[in-house]
Design a protein around this motif. Structure first.
Motif, PDB file in Angstrom:
ATOM      1  N   UNK A  46      -6.415  21.341 -54.444  1.00  9.78           N
ATOM      2  CA  UNK A  46      -6.877  20.123 -53.803  1.00  9.78           C
ATOM      3  C   UNK A  46      -8.383  20.062 -54.016  1.00  9.78           C
ATOM      4  N   UNK A  47      -8.858  18.953 -54.565  1.00  9.02           N
ATOM      5  CA  UNK A  47     -10.278  18.803 -54.914  1.00  9.02           C
ATOM      6  C   UNK A  47     -10.767  19.961 -55.783  1.00  9.02           C
ATOM      7  N   UNK A  66      -4.167  15.805 -47.393  1.00  4.07           N
ATOM      8  CA  UNK A  66      -5.576  15.681 -47.742  1.00  4.07           C
ATOM      9  C   UNK A  66      -6.193  14.543 -46.933  1.00  4.07           C
ATOM     10  N   UNK A  67      -7.485  14.384 -47.043  1.00  2.00           N
ATOM     11  CA  UNK A  67      -8.161  13.274 -46.355  1.00  2.00           C
ATOM     12  C   UNK A  67      -7.712  11.926 -46.921  1.00  2.00           C
ATOM     13  N   UNK A  68      -7.171  11.947 -48.135  1.00  2.00           N
ATOM     14  CA  UNK A  68      -6.787  10.710 -48.821  1.00  2.00           C
ATOM     15  C   UNK A  68      -5.305  10.376 -48.705  1.00  2.00           C
ATOM     16  N   UNK A  85       5.155  11.001 -51.703  1.00  2.00           N
ATOM     17  CA  UNK A  85       3.706  10.873 -51.567  1.00  2.00           C
ATOM     18  C   UNK A  85       3.403   9.476 -51.056  1.00  2.00           C
ATOM     19  N   UNK A  86       2.250   9.339 -50.414  1.00  2.00           N
ATOM     20  CA  UNK A  86       1.890   8.005 -49.930  1.00  2.00           C
ATOM     21  C   UNK A  86       0.838   7.331 -50.807  1.00  2.00           C
ATOM     22  N   UNK A  87       0.685   7.809 -52.029  1.00  2.00           N
ATOM     23  CA  UNK A  87      -0.235   7.162 -52.966  1.00  2.00           C
ATOM     24  C   UNK A  87       0.398   5.856 -53.459  1.00  2.00           C
ATOM     25  N   UNK A  88      -0.417   4.908 -53.909  1.00  2.00           N
ATOM     26  CA  UNK A  88       0.129   3.600 -54.282  1.00  2.00           C
ATOM     27  C   UNK A  88       1.015   3.601 -55.534  1.00  2.00           C
ATOM     28  N   UNK A 109      -4.953   9.853 -56.946  1.00  2.00           N
ATOM     29  CA  UNK A 109      -5.445   9.254 -55.704  1.00  2.00           C
ATOM     30  C   UNK A 109      -5.744  10.276 -54.598  1.00  2.00           C
ATOM     31  N   UNK A 110      -5.020  11.402 -54.592  1.00  2.00           N
ATOM     32  CA  UNK A 110      -5.214  12.420 -53.551  1.00  2.00           C
ATOM     33  C   UNK A 110      -5.995  13.636 -54.044  1.00  2.00           C
ATOM     34  N   UNK A 111      -6.382  13.644 -55.310  1.00  2.00           N
ATOM     35  CA  UNK A 111      -7.067  14.787 -55.922  1.00  2.00           C
ATOM     36  C   UNK A 111      -6.247  16.071 -55.791  1.00  2.00           C
ATOM     37  N   UNK A 112      -4.948  15.967 -56.061  1.00  2.00           N
ATOM     38  CA  UNK A 112      -4.024  17.098 -55.964  1.00  2.00           C
ATOM     39  C   UNK A 112      -3.483  17.421 -57.354  1.00  2.00           C
TER      40      UNK A 112
END
Length: 129
Positions: A46-47, A66-68, A85-88, A109-112
């Motif tokens: 992550x990041x 993550x924060x995102x 995942x909740x990314x778009x 989007x989540x830097x994962x």
């Protein structure tokens, strides 16, 4: 007889080309499916920081928060995937299962980054002065 020797020569050339093509295809298949080898560990970054390492042989679920946003990692039958995942765009979910050394799933989007590796220890890319 010149005509017959030309035909024989062309046949030999065609056979040689065919053999080379077969060797190339077989080599590609061997490298693609056997050289990479099965991985042993699932690593979650992550990041760009290693946050978790899991044994690929142990089935489990891991919630990456993550924060995102979040990603739900599933390890099952010596394969790993992002199930939800909740990314778009959900490209990470669409990737499917990974199991070979060097394969990865990336959620920008989540830097994962979820990657399969054959060693548990983090490899050093460079030495800082």
């Amino acid at each position: 007889m010149d005509n017959k020797s030309t035909i024989k020569s062309k046949k030999k050339e065609m056979i040689a080309v065919l053999i080379l093509i077969i060797i190339a295809v077989v080599s590609f298949v061997c490298i693609k499916f056997f050289a990479e080898g099965k991985g042993k560990y699932v690593k979650v970054y992550v990041n760009e920081k290693l946050t978790k390492t899991f044994d690929l042989k142990k089935d489990r679920e891991y919630f990456i928060e993550t924060k995102l946003g979040y990603n739900l990692l599933i390890i099952k039958n010596e394969k790993a995937r992002i199930l939800d995942a909740d990314c778009p765009n959900k490209i990470c979910v669409d990737k499917g299962y990974i199991s070979k050394n060097g394969e990865s799933i990336i959620c920008l989007p989540h830097n994962v980054v979820v990657t399969i590796e054959s060693s548990e220890e983090k490899e050093v890319d460079a030495v800082a002065d």
